[in-house]
Design a protein around this motif. Structure first.
Motif, short mmCIF file in Angstrom:
data_model
loop_
_atom_site.label_atom_id
_atom_site.label_comp_id
_atom_site.label_asym_id
_atom_site.label_seq_id
_atom_site.Cartn_x
_atom_site.Cartn_y
_atom_site.Cartn_z
N ARG A 114 0.82 -1.21 0.00
CA ARG A 114 0.00 0.00 0.00
C ARG A 114 0.86 1.27 0.00
O ARG A 114 0.36 2.36 0.24
N THR A 115 2.14 1.12 -0.26
CA THR A 115 3.07 2.24 -0.28
C THR A 115 3.46 2.54 -1.73
O THR A 115 3.64 1.62 -2.53
N ASP A 116 3.60 3.82 -2.08
CA ASP A 116 3.97 4.15 -3.45
C ASP A 116 5.41 3.75 -3.74
O ASP A 116 6.25 3.63 -2.83
N ARG A 117 5.72 3.53 -5.01
CA ARG A 117 7.01 3.00 -5.40
C ARG A 117 8.18 3.90 -4.99
O ARG A 117 9.22 3.42 -4.54
N ALA A 118 8.03 5.20 -5.13
CA ALA A 118 9.13 6.11 -4.78
C ALA A 118 9.49 6.00 -3.31
O ALA A 118 10.67 5.98 -2.94
N LEU A 171 18.20 -7.06 -0.51
CA LEU A 171 17.78 -5.68 -0.73
C LEU A 171 18.14 -5.21 -2.14
O LEU A 171 17.37 -4.50 -2.78
N GLU A 172 19.32 -5.59 -2.61
CA GLU A 172 19.72 -5.20 -3.96
C GLU A 172 18.77 -5.78 -5.01
O GLU A 172 18.44 -5.13 -6.00
N GLU A 173 18.30 -7.00 -4.76
CA GLU A 173 17.34 -7.61 -5.68
C GLU A 173 16.01 -6.84 -5.67
O GLU A 173 15.42 -6.57 -6.72
N LEU A 174 15.55 -6.48 -4.46
CA LEU A 174 14.31 -5.73 -4.35
C LEU A 174 14.43 -4.35 -5.00
O LEU A 174 13.51 -3.89 -5.68
N ILE A 175 15.57 -3.69 -4.79
CA ILE A 175 15.79 -2.37 -5.37
C ILE A 175 15.79 -2.46 -6.90
O ILE A 175 15.19 -1.62 -7.59
N ALA A 176 16.44 -3.49 -7.42
CA ALA A 176 16.47 -3.67 -8.87
C ALA A 176 15.05 -3.89 -9.41
O ALA A 176 14.68 -3.36 -10.47
N ASN A 177 14.25 -4.67 -8.68
CA ASN A 177 12.86 -4.89 -9.11
C ASN A 177 12.06 -3.59 -9.11
O ASN A 177 11.30 -3.32 -10.04
N GLU A 178 12.24 -2.79 -8.04
CA GLU A 178 11.50 -1.53 -7.96
C GLU A 178 11.89 -0.60 -9.10
O GLU A 178 11.03 0.05 -9.71
N ARG A 179 13.17 -0.52 -9.41
CA ARG A 179 13.62 0.38 -10.47
C ARG A 179 13.14 -0.07 -11.84
O ARG A 179 12.95 0.76 -12.74
N SER A 180 12.93 -1.37 -12.00
CA SER A 180 12.49 -1.87 -13.30
C SER A 180 10.97 -2.01 -13.38
O SER A 180 10.43 -2.44 -14.40
N GLY A 181 10.29 -1.66 -12.28
CA GLY A 181 8.83 -1.74 -12.27
C GLY A 181 8.29 -3.12 -12.07
O GLY A 181 7.14 -3.40 -12.42
N ARG A 182 9.09 -4.01 -11.47
CA ARG A 182 8.65 -5.37 -11.24
C ARG A 182 8.43 -5.61 -9.76
O ARG A 182 9.15 -5.07 -8.92
N ALA A 183 7.44 -6.43 -9.43
CA ALA A 183 7.17 -6.80 -8.05
C ALA A 183 8.14 -7.90 -7.62
O ALA A 183 8.81 -8.51 -8.47
N GLU A 185 9.75 -11.50 -6.62
CA GLU A 185 9.63 -12.80 -7.27
C GLU A 185 9.43 -12.70 -8.76
O GLU A 185 8.97 -13.63 -9.41
N GLY A 186 9.77 -11.55 -9.36
CA GLY A 186 9.73 -11.41 -10.80
C GLY A 186 8.35 -11.26 -11.38
O GLY A 186 8.18 -11.37 -12.59
N LYS A 187 7.32 -10.98 -10.52
CA LYS A 187 5.97 -10.80 -11.04
C LYS A 187 5.82 -9.40 -11.62
O LYS A 187 6.25 -8.43 -11.00
N PRO A 188 5.20 -9.24 -12.79
CA PRO A 188 5.02 -7.91 -13.35
C PRO A 188 4.07 -7.08 -12.52
O PRO A 188 3.11 -7.60 -11.95
N SER A 189 4.33 -5.78 -12.44
CA SER A 189 3.48 -4.88 -11.67
C SER A 189 2.12 -4.76 -12.33
O SER A 189 2.00 -4.70 -13.55
N ALA A 190 1.06 -4.69 -11.50
CA ALA A 190 -0.29 -4.55 -12.03
C ALA A 190 -0.66 -3.09 -12.22
O ALA A 190 -1.61 -2.78 -12.92
N LYS A 195 0.43 -3.32 -6.48
CA LYS A 195 -0.15 -3.68 -5.20
C LYS A 195 0.06 -5.15 -4.84
O LYS A 195 -0.60 -5.68 -3.96
N ASP A 196 0.93 -5.86 -5.51
CA ASP A 196 1.17 -7.24 -5.15
C ASP A 196 1.77 -7.31 -3.76
O ASP A 196 2.54 -6.48 -3.35
N SER A 197 1.42 -8.36 -3.03
CA SER A 197 1.93 -8.50 -1.67
C SER A 197 3.40 -8.88 -1.71
O SER A 197 3.80 -9.79 -2.43
N PRO A 198 4.25 -8.25 -0.87
CA PRO A 198 5.67 -8.56 -0.85
C PRO A 198 5.96 -9.78 0.00
O PRO A 198 5.13 -10.19 0.80
#
Length: 211
Positions: A114-118, A171-183, A185-190, A195-198
């Motif tokens: 429920r938190t924005d990407r930035a 954390l580096e994996e999560l940061i890379a996902n956020e920067r690429s717009g991916r949730a 576990e490699g799930k594409p952002s909706a 809003k996918d659960s982390p």
């Protein structure tokens, strides 16, 4: 951090104190949610006093749900108010140093969906810096004090260092996902705020070691 967790849970559904305590353990993990009733109920009263939550009636409970030293009676059910929802949104938008510490990061991460990407990105980068500082401190201790430490203390320091290294990679994996717009576990952002659960927070996630 308890304020954020309570408001977030009550935004999902009205609950009484016993339910809140169980949900805190489910949401944050048993260690982070080791909250006594002596801490929980004063916080609920304070939130009620400032108008962020209100009573929604009582719920009957069975004997198996009655904690020690309490009576089997209807329990007050709390629900979040409109002002409480605004306060929850304010807390979610925070990304200061308090969100990088162990407790603060865990609670904020639990509500990342429920938190924005930035904001998520700022918190993740701040947490990474925090853990990297801890990692370098442990490396320094091991480099300078190996001969002065007994075998068990040395093993404990190595365990802490290993945990830090795993969390930095996570954390580096999560940061890379956020920067690429991916949730995770490699799930594409909706959506732009995906809003996918982390996955559960912390350095205990099973991440393969580097060769």
């Amino acid at each position: 951090m308890l304020e954020l967790a309570i408001l977030g849970l009550l935004q999902e559904s009205p609950m009484h104190g016993y339910e809140l305590r169980k949900e805190l353990a489910t949401k944050l993990g048993a260690i982070r949610a080791a909250i006594s009733y002596g801490t929980l109920y004063p916080t609920l009263r304070r939130l009620q006093g400032v108008g962020w939550i209100t009573e929604a009636g009582e719920a009957a409970v069975g004997a198996e749900e009655v904690p020690p030293l309490t009576t089997r009676r209807g329990r007050v059910v709390y629900k979040i108010t409109a002002e409480g929802k605004e306060r929850f949104a304010e807390l979610l938008a925070q990304a200061g140093p308090e969100t990088y510490d162990d407790a603060g990061f865990g609670v904020h991460f639990a509500f990342f969906a429920r938190t924005d990407r930035a904001t998520r990105l700022r918190i993740l980068e701040g947490r990474r810096r925090k853990v990297e500082e801890r990692r370098e401190g442990l490396r320094d201790v091991l480099a300078r004090a190996t001969e002065r430490l007994d075998a068990y203390t040395l093993e404990l320091q190595r365990h802490g260092l290993d945990a830090c290294e795993r969390e930095v990679r996570w954390l580096e994996e999560l940061i890379a996902n956020e920067r690429s717009g991916r949730a995770p576990e490699g799930k594409p952002s909706a959506s732009p705020t995906d809003k996918d659960s982390p996955p559960p927070p912390g350095p205990t996630r099973d991440i393969p070691e580097r060769p």
